[in-house]
Structure formats: C-alpha cells, structure tokens
Design a protein around this motif. Structure first.
Motif, short mmCIF file in Angstrom:
data_model
loop_
_atom_site.label_atom_id
_atom_site.label_comp_id
_atom_site.label_asym_id
_atom_site.label_seq_id
_atom_site.Cartn_x
_atom_site.Cartn_y
_atom_site.Cartn_z
N ALA A 268 -4.81 5.19 -4.51
CA ALA A 268 -3.75 5.35 -3.50
C ALA A 268 -2.44 4.68 -3.92
CB ALA A 268 -4.22 4.76 -2.18
N ARG A 269 -2.47 3.93 -5.01
CA ARG A 269 -1.30 3.13 -5.39
C ARG A 269 -0.06 3.98 -5.61
NH1 ARG A 269 -1.73 -1.94 -7.14
NH2 ARG A 269 -3.91 -1.60 -7.73
N PHE A 270 -0.18 5.04 -6.43
CA PHE A 270 0.99 5.88 -6.71
C PHE A 270 1.41 6.69 -5.49
CE2 PHE A 270 2.73 9.99 -8.31
CZ PHE A 270 3.97 9.50 -8.70
N PRO A 271 0.50 7.36 -4.78
CA PRO A 271 0.92 8.07 -3.56
C PRO A 271 1.63 7.17 -2.56
CG PRO A 271 -1.26 8.80 -4.20
CD PRO A 271 -0.93 7.64 -5.08
N LEU A 272 1.16 5.95 -2.41
CA LEU A 272 1.82 5.04 -1.47
C LEU A 272 3.17 4.57 -1.99
CD1 LEU A 272 -1.18 2.93 -0.14
CD2 LEU A 272 0.12 4.68 1.10
N ARG A 273 3.30 4.49 -3.31
CA ARG A 273 4.62 4.15 -3.86
C ARG A 273 5.61 5.27 -3.57
NH1 ARG A 273 6.28 3.85 -10.22
NH2 ARG A 273 8.50 3.38 -9.86
N VAL A 274 5.17 6.53 -3.74
CA VAL A 274 6.03 7.66 -3.39
C VAL A 274 6.36 7.63 -1.90
CG1 VAL A 274 6.15 10.17 -3.22
CG2 VAL A 274 5.20 9.11 -5.27
N ALA A 275 5.35 7.38 -1.08
CA ALA A 275 5.55 7.33 0.36
C ALA A 275 6.58 6.27 0.74
CB ALA A 275 4.23 7.05 1.07
N ARG A 276 6.52 5.12 0.09
CA ARG A 276 7.49 4.05 0.38
C ARG A 276 8.90 4.47 -0.03
NH1 ARG A 276 8.82 0.71 3.73
NH2 ARG A 276 6.70 -0.14 3.74
N ALA A 277 9.02 5.14 -1.17
CA ALA A 277 10.34 5.57 -1.63
C ALA A 277 10.95 6.58 -0.65
CB ALA A 277 10.24 6.18 -3.03
#
Length: 367
Positions: A207-216
C-alpha cells in the motif's frame, strides 16, 4: 421519502441525490483530448437526474493510457478541451461533474474493445508499460517494466499535475483510480506485486506507493472540492487482496482526508471467476469498508439497476451512494424514472416536461 433521492454531503459537496454516474471508458479521445462524442455523452448524463457524473478513467501520463483512444490530463490542451465541455454544461445543468484520474500500469498499450482489446503491436503504436513487477496481465500481453523509485517519482508527479489541471478545468470532484487491475491496484494485490523491496511483500508495503500517490493528489486538490477513491474489494482468486487489507486501505484514505470511498472489484487477474451477473455482487465490500471506517461516505457499484434495490441498499446503511453505469447507458433517464418508481418527483429538464409521467400517455412503455 426516498433516501436514494435525499441530499447527501460528500465532503464539501452536497449532492441533490445519491445516484452517481460511474466512470465509463469511451475510447473516443484523440491525443488524450475529449471529442464531440464526449460532448454529447457527458451533456446527456448531466441532465440525467443523477446527483453526480464522473468522467471516465483519464490517464495522468501518456504511458498510463489503457488505449491510444483514452482521455488524458497530462497537458494543458487536454485540460482546455475538458474546460470547454464543462463551461457548456454549466449553461444548462448544475449537476456536479467529476473526473477519475488513473494509470493503466501493465494493462496499458492495448486496443479499444471493438478493435480487438488486446496488446498493441509495434506497428500499431505500442509503448513501454510499467508495473510493480515484470509480470504480464496475460501471456500474450506486454511484459511491463518493473518500476524503479525514479519511475514512481515520475508517476506521483503526474498524478499531482493532473489533479491541478482538473481543478483549473473546472471539475467539482476528483476520483483516484486504484481499482480494476490498473497501476495502483497492481501494487495493492499480491497477485501482481511480487516485489521484495519496501513496496512489496506485506500489505503495508504494497500500500506504500498507492498511499503516496493518494497523499500527492490530496495535497494538490483543493479542500473545498470533493475527493474520493475507487478501489477493489477482491481479486476474485485465492491469494489475492484480502478483505482486511481492503478495509485498512479504506481507513487510511479516510484518515488522509478522502471524502468518499468507491468499492468495486476484479480486473487484476484474467482468469478470475467473477459473479458479475448477480445484482449487487460487490455490495459486501462496500458494507465492510463502511463498517471499518465510521464516518466515511461509501459508494456501492456493480449490477445495481432496480430502483428498489438501490433504495434498500441506502436504507439499510450498507452504502451511502449508489453508482450506476450500464444502466445509465441503457436508459439515460434512469434516475428520473427511479424517482417516480420510489414516489418522488421526476424533475425532468423543463424542455422535456411534455414527456413526464401523467403528461404523456406513452410514458414507460417498451417498444
């Protein structure tokens, strides 16, 4: 009083009812820009009686298109074309218009369904595809390039830039696409994510990368406009994403400030056996996320086409919003007809008033 046709707040946006037109790919863009087909398609849906219309999955970079015919928001010309459509719609409809932003990942570089739907050949303009792991979706599809951290940085920046273009174009809402086996969904699923670094393995890592995108996207999108995410409740195969991982991802998005969570499923495994002919077959995923993330607005979708079924879903508390897709293509005035079926006012555009129930004797008759 029908709950389906009662107003509902989605973050800062209040919808006049809980019927949502889900994103539906039209495969009719040119160089990512919407065309006259989109003008009539979106214009028709804007007067459909739904509380919200969401534009199809729109690529945040050229490599993130599903097909060469996808809409995009990776340049200002595309944003200007969308802005013109929204300006026109605002002359006759106040229905909020959203857009779904996505990246196709390993399912990119394919042809439109009516052109074969398979991987593009080099002579047809195939391009390099990217994914969490170098595992093709099907044996005869492109083998994607496993993403480096530099690739991830590029995609994060593309999502952020697309969200800013969507705001300038005049969209009322953005939906982050993390479903159907496209890039963010690929990272979340252990089927397609076989990495051994910090972006693979455990559910937290996946989930780390999807959540990074979500935060951006959250940081780029204005707080006075609504923001949501669509993600999978299941891969429909053993060893796929687990429901506890789904609910944890939903809670993380909700805590991050996402205004609604849109639950769907499938698309990550070509061989999956999906019970797509069963009305409401994806509803348990919406209900599970709603229970796990108190206070989150949850949208249900999937073979929901009977007005009473939609009303019962909302009345039972399993979901707050009902998304329809093919039902709206089959009957562009589904929401108007559903309102009548549930004892509410039809509220047709005044130009169509002569075709209302009780006014026109042919109302509701099949050909």
């Amino acid at each position: 009083m029908s709950l389906l046709f009662s107003p509902h707040a989605v973050g800062p946006l209040t919808l006049k009812n809980r019927v949502v037109i889900a994103p539906m790919c039209q495969y009719s863009a040119v160089e990512g820009a919407p065309q006259p087909w989109h003008v009539q398609h979106l214009g028709r849906l804007a007067i459909s009686g739904a509380g919200l219309v969401i534009v199809e999955a729109t690529g945040v970079e050229a490599a993130g298109r599903i097909t060469p015919d996808d809409t995009g928001l990776w340049n200002d010309e595309q944003a200007a074309a969308f802005a013109a459509i929204i300006r026109d719609i605002r002359t006759y409809s106040d229905t909020p218009i959203g857009i779904q932003l996505g990246h196709a990942g390993r399912k990119a570089s394919t042809s439109a369904p009516w052109k074969g739907g398979g991987a593009l050949a080099a002579d047809d303009g195939a391009w390099e595809t990217f994914a969490p792991s170098a595992v093709p979706f099907k044996a005869d599809w492109h083998t994607p390039t496993q993403m480096t951290e530099a690739d991830m940085d590029r995609v994060v920046a593309a999502f952020e830039a697309a969200a800013r273009r969507a705001e300038r174009a005049g969209f009322d809402l953005v939906e982050l696409h993390a479903a159907h086996g496209y890039l963010l969904s690929e990272f979340l699923s252990p089927i397609s994510n076989q990495r051994t670094d910090a972006f693979g393995g455990s559910a937290e890592n996946r989930a780390r990368f999807p959540l990074r995108v979500a935060r951006a996207v959250r940081d780029a999108w204005p707080r006075d406009k609504a923001l949501g995410a669509r993600f999978n409740g299941s891969d429909w195969v053993e060893g796929g994403v687990a429901l506890e991982e789904v609910t944890a991802f939903g809670r993380a998005l909700h805590d991050m400030g996402y205004d609604y969570l849109h639950l769907t499923s499938g698309g990550n495994v070509a061989r999956a056996d999906i019970p797509g002919d069963q009305p409401g077959y994806q509803l348990p995923f919406a209900a599970a996320v709603k229970a796990a993330a108190p206070g989150a607005a949850v949208m249900a979708v999937g073979m929901i086409f009977e007005p009473r079924q939609a009303e019962d879903i909302v009345a039972s508390g399993q979901a707050d919003l009902i998304a329809i897709a093919r039902a709206a293509l089959d009957d562009p005035h589904w929401a108007h007809h559903a309102a009548v079926a549930l004892g509410e006012e039809e509220r047709l555009p005044k130009q169509y008033g002569r075709a209302a129930k009780g006014v026109w004797p042919g109302y509701g008759r099949s050909v």
